[in-house]
Design an enzyme around this catalytic site. Structure first.
Site, mmCIF file in Angstrom:
data_model
loop_
_atom_site.group_PDB
_atom_site.id
_atom_site.type_symbol
_atom_site.label_atom_id
_atom_site.label_comp_id
_atom_site.label_asym_id
_atom_site.label_seq_id
_atom_site.Cartn_x
_atom_site.Cartn_y
_atom_site.Cartn_z
ATOM 1 N N ARG A 164 -0.252 -3.478 -1.298
ATOM 2 C CA ARG A 164 0.957 -3.661 -2.139
ATOM 3 C C ARG A 164 1.370 -5.135 -2.181
ATOM 4 O O ARG A 164 2.550 -5.472 -2.145
ATOM 5 C CB ARG A 164 2.134 -2.833 -1.607
ATOM 6 C CG ARG A 164 1.961 -1.341 -1.728
ATOM 7 C CD ARG A 164 1.925 -0.886 -3.186
ATOM 8 N NE ARG A 164 1.995 0.551 -3.290
ATOM 9 C CZ ARG A 164 0.961 1.380 -3.138
ATOM 10 N NH1 ARG A 164 -0.245 0.897 -2.890
ATOM 11 N NH2 ARG A 164 1.121 2.670 -3.256
ATOM 12 N N SER A 238 7.653 4.974 -4.146
ATOM 13 C CA SER A 238 7.904 4.691 -2.724
ATOM 14 C C SER A 238 8.891 3.537 -2.618
ATOM 15 O O SER A 238 8.647 2.467 -3.175
ATOM 16 C CB SER A 238 6.611 4.268 -2.031
ATOM 17 O OG SER A 238 5.640 5.271 -2.153
ATOM 18 N N GLU A 334 9.719 -1.857 -0.481
ATOM 19 C CA GLU A 334 8.614 -2.160 -1.387
ATOM 20 C C GLU A 334 9.155 -2.497 -2.784
ATOM 21 O O GLU A 334 8.569 -3.271 -3.531
ATOM 22 C CB GLU A 334 7.689 -0.940 -1.444
ATOM 23 C CG GLU A 334 6.324 -1.223 -1.991
ATOM 24 C CD GLU A 334 6.035 -0.406 -3.222
ATOM 25 O OE1 GLU A 334 5.808 -1.037 -4.280
ATOM 26 O OE2 GLU A 334 6.032 0.823 -3.139
HETATM 27 N N1 EPU Z 1 4.829 12.592 4.947
HETATM 28 C C1 EPU Z 1 5.785 13.304 5.631
HETATM 29 N N2 EPU Z 1 7.002 13.464 5.060
HETATM 30 C C2 EPU Z 1 7.314 12.973 3.844
HETATM 31 C C3 EPU Z 1 6.330 12.226 3.146
HETATM 32 C C4 EPU Z 1 5.090 12.056 3.719
HETATM 33 O O1 EPU Z 1 5.553 13.781 6.729
HETATM 34 O O2 EPU Z 1 8.434 13.187 3.384
HETATM 35 C C5 EPU Z 1 3.485 12.461 5.538
HETATM 36 C C6 EPU Z 1 2.474 13.317 4.752
HETATM 37 O O3 EPU Z 1 2.440 14.614 5.232
HETATM 38 C C7 EPU Z 1 1.199 12.588 4.992
HETATM 39 C C8 EPU Z 1 1.628 11.136 5.068
HETATM 40 O O4 EPU Z 1 3.023 11.134 5.356
HETATM 41 O O5 EPU Z 1 0.645 12.945 6.239
HETATM 42 C C9 EPU Z 1 1.324 10.366 3.809
HETATM 43 O O6 EPU Z 1 2.044 10.933 2.701
HETATM 44 P P1 EPU Z 1 1.494 10.821 1.196
HETATM 45 O O7 EPU Z 1 0.104 11.279 1.125
HETATM 46 O O8 EPU Z 1 2.507 11.480 0.314
HETATM 47 O O9 EPU Z 1 1.435 9.276 0.896
HETATM 48 P P2 EPU Z 1 2.391 8.052 1.290
HETATM 49 O O10 EPU Z 1 1.690 7.235 2.324
HETATM 50 O O11 EPU Z 1 3.760 8.531 1.627
HETATM 51 C C10 EPU Z 1 1.338 6.389 -0.405
HETATM 52 C C11 EPU Z 1 1.793 5.454 -1.469
HETATM 53 C C12 EPU Z 1 2.120 6.208 -2.756
HETATM 54 C C13 EPU Z 1 0.861 6.945 -3.215
HETATM 55 C C14 EPU Z 1 0.441 7.891 -2.079
HETATM 56 C C15 EPU Z 1 -0.866 8.605 -2.395
HETATM 57 C C16 EPU Z 1 2.856 3.571 -0.326
HETATM 58 C C17 EPU Z 1 4.130 2.866 0.000
HETATM 59 N N3 EPU Z 1 2.972 4.703 -1.018
HETATM 60 O O12 EPU Z 1 2.440 7.240 -0.080
HETATM 61 O O13 EPU Z 1 2.438 5.235 -3.745
HETATM 62 O O14 EPU Z 1 1.118 7.680 -4.398
HETATM 63 O O15 EPU Z 1 0.215 7.133 -0.865
HETATM 64 O O16 EPU Z 1 -1.927 7.705 -2.305
HETATM 65 O O17 EPU Z 1 1.772 3.088 0.014
HETATM 66 C C18 EPU Z 1 4.259 4.011 -4.721
HETATM 67 O O18 EPU Z 1 3.748 2.985 -4.264
HETATM 68 O O19 EPU Z 1 5.315 3.985 -5.391
HETATM 69 C C19 EPU Z 1 3.635 5.306 -4.446
HETATM 70 C C20 EPU Z 1 4.187 6.456 -4.843
#
Ligand code: EPU
Length: 339
Positions: A164, A238, A334
């Site tokens: 990012r 995010s 972010e």
């Molecule tokens: N999780 C939780 N609780 C929550 C949310 C997530 O426990 O409320 C856990 C999930 O169960 C999982 C882990 O956190 O084990 C990761 O969650 P997720 O796969 O939803 O992805 P993320 O790391 O929260 C990132 C990006 C998103 C992107 C997703 C999918 C960042 C800051 N965010 O989210 O990007 O869509 O991966 O690749 O890196 C954005 O940048 O605006 C965005 C939406």
């Protein structure tokens, strides 16, 4: 002749749907308009903000300056054997570019389906989702240098992409305006299924040999099920980055919280899931005044209607404090805060 408007509401120009106004507002449809605008002494000492889709910002106050909205359109492609080079204007909607490529079988950005925002903004934070980042397919971008009025082409190496992150957020912040982006895609279908949820959803649908169209559909389905649609619930995706910490710090936190969600981040670093940390602090789905966190993804702050930028910002500060108190990990925003 550029049309400069006065006292324009920005409510429909930011995906958070924050209702603030701009003293001046101009839309740029051709790159030549940039030279005209920036060479005009009238605007040289006025506070300025360049905007694309307004999908990664939180507007905290009325903007006492000039908003420059990039609306440069056009998508072109050139095929060379198995390779395709696709160049799109900075004002194109990112997902329109994804659809253009997926429909024609140009592989590489199908995992980035449905990310809100404009093409011109995509390199600034090196957008990423479901195992793919823009940098994986980025060839170059063309940008206008505000100080000199010259255009410059940046290669992938010039952009210093990180998680990012890019040179346009750091060293060159606010110095360039990206007018077009060129991607290096492929005609040979190769799909990236590294992200478990994609494989699982393909299996649910009985698809064993997915096309890029299948991947795009599945990614869109996963996004819609987890993330709020900005056209009905204001948000900027995010709100925080996933924190990257040292192995040493990770071991300390992990010893207290063995279920800590984590991913190796190279160089002895570990990435944590900010959404998980926030959920553990009890914030998931919580409504605070007109704002809150999303019920299916705690990393996303939302506007339930009528929220002010200050309300959202204050909530983000409370979340940072509570995550720090519980885990000793500092979350970083972010989303760009415009105050
Ligand atoms: N999780 C939780 N609780 C929550 C949310 C997530 O426990 O409320 C856990 C999930 O169960 C999982 C882990 O956190 O084990 C990761 O969650 P997720 O796969 O939803 O992805 P993320 O790391 O929260 C990132 C990006 C998103 C992107 C997703 C999918 C960042 C800051 N965010 O989210 O990007 O869509 O991966 O690749 O890196 C954005 O940048 O605006 C965005 C939406």
């Amino acid at each position: 002749m550029l049309q400069i408007q006065e006292n324009v509401s920005l409510k429909n120009f930011n995906t958070f749907g924050i209702d603030v106004s701009a003293k001046y507002f101009v839309e740029i449809c051709h790159e030549d308009d940039l030279a005209e605008l920036f060479m005009d002494p009238q605007w040289q000492h006025v506070k300025r903000l360049v905007m694309g889709g307004g999908s990664n910002m939180l507007l905290v106050n009325d903007f006492d300056g000039l908003i420059i909205r990039i609306n440069i359109r056009g998508i072109e492609h050139r095929i060379n054997h198995d390779e395709v080079f696709v160049e799109a204007g900075g004002g194109e909607v990112w997902n329109d570019l994804v659809n253009y490529c997926v429909d024609r079988g140009y592989a590489g950005i199908e995992n980035l389906s449905l990310i809100p925002g404009s093409v011109g903004a995509s390199p600034i934070q090196n957008i990423g989702a479901y195992g793919v980042e823009l940098k994986d397919v980025f060839k170059s971008c063309r940008a206008f240098e505000i100080a000199t009025g010259q255009f410059k082409t940046f290669s992938k190496e010039d952009c210093h992409f990180g998680y990012r992150d890019s040179i346009f957020k750091g060293e060159l912040k606010e110095q360039y305006i990206i007018v077009s982006v060129k991607l290096h895609l492929s005609l040979v279908p190769s799909v990236n299924l590294k992200y478990g949820a994609i494989e699982q959803e393909l299996a649910n649908r009985g698809i064993s040999n997915p096309t890029i169209k299948d991947v795009s559909r599945v990614v869109s389905h996963i996004r819609v099920s987890k993330l709020p649609d900005p056209s009905t619930i204001g948000n900027a995706g995010s709100f925080f980055k996933n924190p990257v910490i040292s192995q040493e710090q990770f071991e300390t936190v992990h010893s207290k919280f063995p279920e800590l969600v984590n991913y190796p981040a190279g160089d002895g670093l570990v990435k944590l899931a900010a959404g998980w940390l926030i959920e553990q602090c009890g914030w998931k789905g919580k409504v605070v005044g007109h704002t809150g966190t999303w019920k299916n993804q705690a990393l996303v702050l939302v506007n339930h209607g009528g929220a002010t930028g200050t309300e959202v910002y204050n909530l983000s500060s409370q979340i940072i404090d509570s995550v720090y108190r519980k885990f000793g990990v500092l979350l970083e925003r972010e989303v760009n805060i415009i105050s």
